[in-house]
Design an enzyme around this catalytic site. Structure first.
Site: not given
Ligand code: NAD
Length: 302
Positions: A65-66, A99, A174
């Site tokens: 999740l975000p 994260t 991290k």
């Molecule tokens: P994103 O915003 O693309 O995806 C998050 C998903 O969570 C969304 O699809 C949203 O609809 C869903 N969501 C939110 N609340 C919810 C709930 N209550 N129930 C069900 N679904 C829910 O984000 P991301 O890029 O996939 O990143 C996710 C995590 O990974 C973050 O913490 C980010 O910091 C970390 N991260 C991202 C990257 C990257 O390059 N994108 C790299 C390393 C770590």
């Protein structure tokens, strides 16, 4: 094969769930966005109507999740998530790969443990490309035995699996890594800009520094200067890669951690300001190595 619940199918979670299904696991998924569910079904996952349904009957559950507020809301809040945790069998293992701030990870982990549910904080490194290729690095906090139990499933999504220490240690490690990454990326861009303005070709300069004591990952593997290296964001107008706004988020988490630890982080604070400045100039969605553009003056000084 394991029945796995997976909550959060965004840029990272979508391909991670797909890799679990590809490896033969039964993956029950939920996301608030219906298009993400459709893509997951196409990848072989089973869509659920809410979080409770997704985790139903699962001994292992992953959330991606975000931010901390979403993880707390899912696992502690009044939403379907709370009922979801309650639906988990005693001894189930929750792996949160988001994260998030250390306090939230510890709070959710403690609440899960109080109900007899095991919890690991397991943020990842490797970005969207690593999620798709199944080559992520997992940085895990929690009990050693739980880490060992999680390994076979994590190995379907990643190549490097590290146990950083007790609950919260995954997030701490991290944050330390990403703060250091921000510092050496900004420093690399600064050094290249200085040299290029006074003469040397950026490729020649990169080779010299890469074989000298200034060498670092940003210079050698993710060079921020356009045209120096193929297959990095700098050579495709900083598209793809790791977005500046995500680096700003991670640096914010590192600053909060530093405040809690009473630890001085002058370089990290400066890096955070630089990346924040860059993001507020409309660069938030571009790769973080575009910080180099802060130093690419187009006009000569008076
Ligand atoms: P994103 O915003 O693309 O995806 C998050 C998903 O969570 C969304 O699809 C949203 O609809 C869903 N969501 C939110 N609340 C919810 C709930 N209550 N129930 C069900 N679904 C829910 O984000 P991301 O890029 O996939 O990143 C996710 C995590 O990974 C973050 O913490 C980010 O910091 C970390 N991260 C991202 C990257 C990257 O390059 N994108 C790299 C390393 C770590």
């Amino acid at each position: 094969m394991t029945r796995i619940g997976f909550i959060g199918l965004g840029n990272m979670g979508g391909p991670m769930a797909a890799n679990l299904a590809r490896a033969g696991h039964t993956v029950q998924v939920f996301d608030l966005v219906s298009e993400s569910l459709t893509r997951a079904i196409e990848a072989g996952c089973i869509a659920a109507g809410d979080a409770r349904e997704a985790v139903s009957g699962c001994e292992l559950v992953i959330s991606m999740l975000p931010a901390g507020e979403h993880v707390r809301s899912l696992w502690l809040g009044e939403s379907a998530g709370e009922r979801g945790v309650a639906a988990l069998p005693l001894g189930a293992l929750v792996i949160d790969c988001s994260t998030i701030d250390v306090a939230s990870a510890r709070q959710v982990g403690a609440a899960a443990q109080a109900r007899g549910i095991r919890f690991l904080d397991a943020p990842v490194s490797g970005g969207v490309a690593g999620a798709a290729a199944g080559t992520l690095t997992f940085i895990v906090g929690g009990e050693q035995a739980d880490f060992e139990a999680a390994k076979p499933v994590l190995a379907c999504m990643g190549q490097n699996l590290f146990h950083a220490g007790a609950l919260g240690a995954g997030q701490i490690a991290k944050m330390c890594n990403n703060m250091l990454l921000a510092i050496h990326m900004a420093g690399t861009a600064e050094a290249l800009a200085l040299g290029v303005k006074e003469g040397p070709d950026p490729g020649v300069l990169s080779t010299i520094m890469g074989k000298s004591s200034g060498n670092n990952w940003s210079l050698e593997r993710y060079n921020p200067w356009p045209g120096v290296m193929e297959n990095v964001p700098a050579s495709r107008n900083y598209q793809g890669g790791f977005m500046t706004r995500l680096m700003v988020k991670d640096l914010g988490l590192a600053m909060a951690l530093a405040e809690h630890a009473h630890s001085a982080v002058p370089m990290g604070a400066l890096a955070r300001n630089l990346f924040n400045l860059h993001a507020t100039k409309g660069q938030g969605a571009r790769d973080f190595s575009s910080i180099a553009e802060l130093y690419l003056d187009k006009t000569a000084p008076d």
